[in-house]
Each structure stands twice: as C-alpha cells, then as structure tokens.
Design an enzyme around this catalytic site. Structure first.
Site: not given
Length: 270
Positions: A32-34, A206
């Site tokens: 994932d990024f954020d 997350d």
C-alpha cells in the site's frame, strides 16, 4: 538447499525471509502507499514516499519476480511519486487503474461513472463543512476529516446518503470516507488475481481495505499448498490494532518498512 515445506503461521520475520529467499524468483512484494511507504499527512497531496524507500524498492525488484504498489490513489499520483522506478507496477484506485510496462489500463465498467464522481466532488465541496478535504480522483471521491475529527460522524452520514442517492459503494479508512463506483474491484481481488502465477507473496498494509489483501493471501494458501503468503501490518493509532490482528508481522512505521526491506535485501540475494 532450497526449503520445500512452507512455514506455519504465526511465524517470525527471519523464518519468512529465509523461506522467501529460497523461492525469490517466484515471489511478489505488494505495498500500500499511504501509511506504508509514506507517512499519512493532513494534506493528501503533500504525501511523499520515505526518501530511502525508492532505492530499496528498485533493488528489491531486481531480487524477486515482481514488486507492485496497490493503492487507493490514482495511477497518475503514484507515477508522480514513483516515476523513476522502472520495474515497479502500480495499481491505482483499488485496482480500477493499472500501470504496467509503460501503459495504464482502466477498468471499463468504471468509466461511465466519471461524470457522477465529478458532480459528487463539487457537491461535497459545497455542502460539507470547512475543514473537510475533498479529494477528487476521477473514479472516486475521498472525504478526509483528519484535521476536523469532530466532524467524522457528519461526514460519514453525508457519504452514506450520497452513496444511496447515486448508487455508489463506501470504503472506510483512516479518518476518511471514500465513495466508489459499484464495480467489483478491491485490493483483495487485485491480490487474488496477481498471485495466481506466484509461489510466494508479501503484502504490506495499514488500513481496513488492506485486510482484504491479507485474506486473499490466506485464501490462496488454502487452495495451493505450495503457495506461501506473508501479511505485514504497519502500526498506526487509528486502524492499527485491527490490521495487526489480521497480519503475520507488524512494523512500526513507513520508516521501519524501509529499514526492514533494506535489511532483507542481503537475505534475498543468497
């Protein structure tokens, strides 16, 4: 000699890495990024990857079969942050957009919803209280209330009302409500499809949408005894406990993710 029997869950990071090294050529790492590669920021447009992670991802891509980022962000945003990486695939908007080998492919079923999303974004800016950040992503609209947490209930109610009015789906997250087209696509479906030809896969997430990706790894293990999946949570004060409870391993922050990967590179090179 390569290990042949996969480790049992729960497992340690060392166990997971040693086994992964034995089949690196058939392993994919998903991120994932954020909140995973970048700290979560009050202004989503200001989010940047942890500086050290770019080189680590490129090096990782040379050690394993594939590296991919699976994000709620549009591909255009991901390319602006990871455009220098030549061997990292990008899945944007939960897989509604895919960047691979120099081309972006959009899920055809989502395209008719572009006008509705543009109208919804304008409505949100006009009707929601000041402080709510409206993020228009062409194929979705995210309503961020991180800087005004006391408005969370109002934002949630407004989002559900609009979803019912227009016929959209709701995706909850860390201080955000996202409205998406009624198209069957999420991170779990991305991972389910992407691991069909893999012998091993890691997913770092997350937030609540990432649990579906964790579940996809478990489901693949259930039907393929040769497949090995590792779910890694990144701690946070909002959804961290629930995500960690669904994961094999938990790291403390995006900076910790970068350090973990850097330390893993020598193991994967063996």
């Amino acid at each position: 000699m390569p290990e042949t029997s996969r480790p049992a869950h729960p497992l340690s990071a060392d166990e997971a890495l040693r086994f992964t090294a034995s089949r690196a050529t058939e392993t994919t790492f998903f991120f994932d990024f954020d909140g995973v590669l970048s700290p979560v920021t009050d202004d989503p447009d200001a989010s940047q990857p942890v500086p050290s992670v770019l080189g680590v991802l490129e090096e990782l891509a040379s050690r394993v079969a594939r590296v991919a980022i699976v994000s709620a962000r549009p591909v255009s945003f991901l390319r602006s942050r990871f455009g220098s990486l030549e061997h990292v695939d990008l899945y944007g908007l939960y897989g509604l957009e895919v960047w691979h080998d120099g081309d972006v492919v959009t899920e055809p079923a989502a395209l008719p919803w572009v006008p509705a999303m543009a109208e919804l974004a304008e409505r949100a800016k006009a009707e929601l209280p000041q402080g709510v950040y409206v993020e228009y992503k062409r194929l979705s609209v995210a309503l961020h209330y991180r800087t005004v947490p006391h408005l969370g209930g109002e934002v949630e109610r407004w989002g559900h009302e609009q979803a019912e009015r227009v016929g959209l789906r709701i995706q909850g997250g860390r201080m955000v409500v996202e409205l998406k087209p009624p198209v069957d696509q999420d991170k779990g479906m991305v991972i389910s499809d992407a691991v069909l030809g893999a012998g091993c896969a890691w997913y770092f997430g997350d937030d609540m949408s990432d649990i579906k990706a964790f579940d996809a790894l478990r489901a693949r293990e259930a039907v393929d005894p040769a497949f090995f999946g590792v779910a890694v949570a990144v701690a946070n004060p909002e959804t961290g406990a629930e995500v960690s409870s669904a994961a094999d391993l938990t790291l403390d922050s995006p900076e910790d993710v970068a350090r973990f990967l850097a330390d893993a590179l020598p193991v994967l090179a063996r």
